[in-house]
Write a protein that holds these residues in place. Structure first.
Motif, PDB file in Angstrom:
ATOM      1  N   GLN A  81      -3.453 -16.373  21.280  1.00  0.00           N
ATOM      2  CA  GLN A  81      -4.501 -15.924  20.364  1.00  0.00           C
ATOM      3  C   GLN A  81      -4.393 -14.418  20.153  1.00  0.00           C
ATOM      4  N   ILE A  82      -4.573 -13.985  18.910  1.00  0.00           N
ATOM      5  CA  ILE A  82      -4.493 -12.572  18.573  1.00  0.00           C
ATOM      6  C   ILE A  82      -5.759 -11.870  19.041  1.00  0.00           C
ATOM      7  N   VAL A  83      -5.584 -10.823  19.856  1.00  0.00           N
ATOM      8  CA  VAL A  83      -6.734 -10.062  20.357  1.00  0.00           C
ATOM      9  C   VAL A  83      -6.780  -8.653  19.775  1.00  0.00           C
ATOM     10  N   ALA A  84      -5.707  -8.206  19.138  1.00  0.00           N
ATOM     11  CA  ALA A  84      -5.676  -6.887  18.511  1.00  0.00           C
ATOM     12  C   ALA A  84      -4.548  -6.862  17.495  1.00  0.00           C
ATOM     13  N   GLN A  85      -4.695  -6.000  16.514  1.00  0.00           N
ATOM     14  CA  GLN A  85      -3.661  -5.858  15.506  1.00  0.00           C
ATOM     15  C   GLN A  85      -3.626  -4.425  15.009  1.00  0.00           C
ATOM     16  N   GLY A  86      -2.493  -4.060  14.431  1.00  0.00           N
ATOM     17  CA  GLY A  86      -2.351  -2.725  13.879  1.00  0.00           C
ATOM     18  C   GLY A  86      -1.236  -2.700  12.855  1.00  0.00           C
ATOM     19  N   GLN A  87      -1.299  -1.702  11.999  1.00  0.00           N
ATOM     20  CA  GLN A  87      -0.230  -1.495  11.043  1.00  0.00           C
ATOM     21  C   GLN A  87      -0.008   0.004  10.899  1.00  0.00           C
ATOM     22  N   ASN A  88       1.152   0.369  10.394  1.00  0.00           N
ATOM     23  CA  ASN A  88       1.410   1.773  10.138  1.00  0.00           C
ATOM     24  C   ASN A  88       0.428   2.262   9.087  1.00  0.00           C
ATOM     25  N   ARG A  89      -0.095   3.438   9.296  1.00  0.00           N
ATOM     26  CA  ARG A  89      -1.089   3.981   8.372  1.00  0.00           C
ATOM     27  C   ARG A  89      -0.789   5.446   8.087  1.00  0.00           C
ATOM     28  N   ARG A  90       0.251   5.693   7.322  1.00  0.00           N
ATOM     29  CA  ARG A  90       0.526   7.074   6.926  1.00  0.00           C
ATOM     30  C   ARG A  90      -0.494   7.567   5.919  1.00  0.00           C
ATOM     31  N   GLU A 130     -11.887   1.890  12.313  1.00  0.00           N
ATOM     32  CA  GLU A 130     -12.240   2.201  13.690  1.00  0.00           C
ATOM     33  C   GLU A 130     -11.042   2.017  14.620  1.00  0.00           C
ATOM     34  N   ARG A 131     -10.813   3.027  15.469  1.00  0.00           N
ATOM     35  CA  ARG A 131      -9.776   3.003  16.496  1.00  0.00           C
ATOM     36  C   ARG A 131      -8.383   2.747  15.917  1.00  0.00           C
ATOM     37  N   GLN A 132      -8.124   3.275  14.743  1.00  0.00           N
ATOM     38  CA  GLN A 132      -6.802   3.206  14.144  1.00  0.00           C
ATOM     39  C   GLN A 132      -6.423   4.614  13.712  1.00  0.00           C
ATOM     40  N   LEU A 133      -5.281   5.098  14.198  1.00  0.00           N
ATOM     41  CA  LEU A 133      -4.770   6.372  13.713  1.00  0.00           C
ATOM     42  C   LEU A 133      -4.370   6.211  12.259  1.00  0.00           C
ATOM     43  N   SER A 134      -4.519   7.278  11.484  1.00  0.00           N
ATOM     44  CA  SER A 134      -4.066   7.229  10.099  1.00  0.00           C
ATOM     45  C   SER A 134      -3.689   8.631   9.643  1.00  0.00           C
ATOM     46  N   HIS A 135      -2.969   8.672   8.542  1.00  0.00           N
ATOM     47  CA  HIS A 135      -2.616   9.898   7.854  1.00  0.00           C
ATOM     48  C   HIS A 135      -1.866  10.892   8.737  1.00  0.00           C
ATOM     49  N   ALA A 147       0.820  -1.217   0.000  1.00  0.00           N
ATOM     50  CA  ALA A 147       0.000   0.000   0.000  1.00  0.00           C
ATOM     51  C   ALA A 147       0.851   1.263   0.000  1.00  0.00           C
ATOM     52  N   ARG A 148       2.172   1.115  -0.122  1.00  0.00           N
ATOM     53  CA  ARG A 148       3.111   2.243  -0.175  1.00  0.00           C
ATOM     54  C   ARG A 148       3.148   3.057   1.116  1.00  0.00           C
ATOM     55  N   THR A 149       2.971   2.377   2.231  1.00  0.00           N
ATOM     56  CA  THR A 149       3.126   3.043   3.516  1.00  0.00           C
ATOM     57  C   THR A 149       4.205   2.315   4.306  1.00  0.00           C
ATOM     58  N   THR A 150       4.588   2.864   5.430  1.00  0.00           N
ATOM     59  CA  THR A 150       5.620   2.237   6.241  1.00  0.00           C
ATOM     60  C   THR A 150       5.177   0.829   6.593  1.00  0.00           C
ATOM     61  N   GLN A 151       6.016  -0.127   6.312  1.00  0.00           N
ATOM     62  CA  GLN A 151       5.663  -1.542   6.385  1.00  0.00           C
ATOM     63  C   GLN A 151       5.995  -2.155   7.731  1.00  0.00           C
ATOM     64  N   VAL A 152       5.155  -1.893   8.710  1.00  0.00           N
ATOM     65  CA  VAL A 152       5.318  -2.497  10.026  1.00  0.00           C
ATOM     66  C   VAL A 152       3.967  -3.055  10.441  1.00  0.00           C
ATOM     67  N   GLY A 153       3.977  -4.254  10.995  1.00  0.00           N
ATOM     68  CA  GLY A 153       2.774  -4.867  11.532  1.00  0.00           C
ATOM     69  C   GLY A 153       2.986  -5.222  12.991  1.00  0.00           C
ATOM     70  N   ALA A 154       1.913  -5.152  13.771  1.00  0.00           N
ATOM     71  CA  ALA A 154       1.995  -5.477  15.202  1.00  0.00           C
ATOM     72  C   ALA A 154       0.707  -6.155  15.631  1.00  0.00           C
ATOM     73  N   TRP A 202      11.784  -0.120   1.715  1.00  0.00           N
ATOM     74  CA  TRP A 202      10.910   1.054   1.775  1.00  0.00           C
ATOM     75  C   TRP A 202      11.743   2.327   1.922  1.00  0.00           C
ATOM     76  N   LEU A 203      12.743   2.296   2.814  1.00  0.00           N
ATOM     77  CA  LEU A 203      13.598   3.471   3.011  1.00  0.00           C
ATOM     78  C   LEU A 203      14.336   3.839   1.728  1.00  0.00           C
ATOM     79  N   LEU A 204      14.891   2.855   1.041  1.00  0.00           N
ATOM     80  CA  LEU A 204      15.626   3.113  -0.192  1.00  0.00           C
ATOM     81  C   LEU A 204      14.691   3.614  -1.291  1.00  0.00           C
ATOM     82  N   HIS A 205      13.516   3.013  -1.402  1.00  0.00           N
ATOM     83  CA  HIS A 205      12.553   3.410  -2.436  1.00  0.00           C
ATOM     84  C   HIS A 205      12.084   4.845  -2.236  1.00  0.00           C
TER      85      HIS A 205
END
Length: 195
Positions: free
Chosen positions: A38-47, A53-58, A23-30, A152-155
């Motif tokens: 068991q996974i109870v929450a997830q997030g990714q960088n969203r520039r 819902e409940r995700q910061l972006s831009h 998606a051409r954004t910073t490529q980090v997942g958590a 990503w940094l080089l690109h």
């Protein structure tokens, strides 16, 4: 408590990082995993702008770790949970982890420029809830996380101090990311995903 199997968490975190790369954004997942893995929450960088819902972006603080930590409701504590992320957290994310009372942190790849897991946080709150940090992981999870970050940094023509720190801190991954034979196929996927 015995060792929790976090393979599913690692795979999901890397999948989120890959989605970010495509998606051409910073490529980090958590992901946040409970005591059973068991996974109870997830997030990714969203520039980029996003209506999730409940995700910061831009914005510059829309980090994967912050977005994962924002998901669990604040009506309980999460000491038995583990935060699994693809890249070493920065100082903002390390502080946020301490604020949530999650005590176990696993990261796959090092970030020699912004990684802050060795940064001491000497507040009474943080000292009462010390973080148990594991990382980087010396396997394919760590390698892929570092490679995606460097590509990503080089690109995106990162600033010289950023690239210099990466070159010194993770020289093998940097050399691989700088190789045209690696950069070309990843450049085709960047923004579109693999064919």
């Amino acid at each position: 408590m015995g060792r929790v199997d976090l393979d599913t968490a690692w795979q999901r975190a890397l999948s989120l990082a890959w989605d970010g790369f495509c998606a051409r954004t910073t490529q980090v997942g958590a992901v946040v995993a409970n005591e059973n893995g068991q996974i109870v929450a997830q997030g990714q960088n969203r520039r980029q702008p996003a209506a999730t819902e409940r995700q910061l972006s831009h914005c510059h603080i829309a980090h994967a770790q912050i977005n994962a930590l924002a998901r669990p409701p604040p009506d309980r504590r999460y000491e038995g949970h583990t935060l699994v992320m693809t890249l070493e957290p920065c100082c903002m994310c390390t502080g946020a982890i301490a604020q949530t009372a999650i005590r176990r942190v696993h990261f796959a790849g090092r970030d020699p420029y912004a990684g802050a897991t060795r940064m001491p946080i000497g507040t009474p709150q943080a000292l009462r809830r010390p973080l148990q940090v594991t990382g980087p992981v010396p396997d394919h999870y760590g390698w892929l996380a570092e490679l995606l970050h460097l590509l990503w940094l080089l690109h995106h023509n990162a600033l010289a101090p950023v690239l210099d720190a990466q070159r010194r801190g993770v020289p093998d991954a940097y050399a691989a990311a700088a190789a045209q034979s690696i950069r070309d196929p990843f450049a085709r996927w960047h923004g579109t995903g693999p064919p």
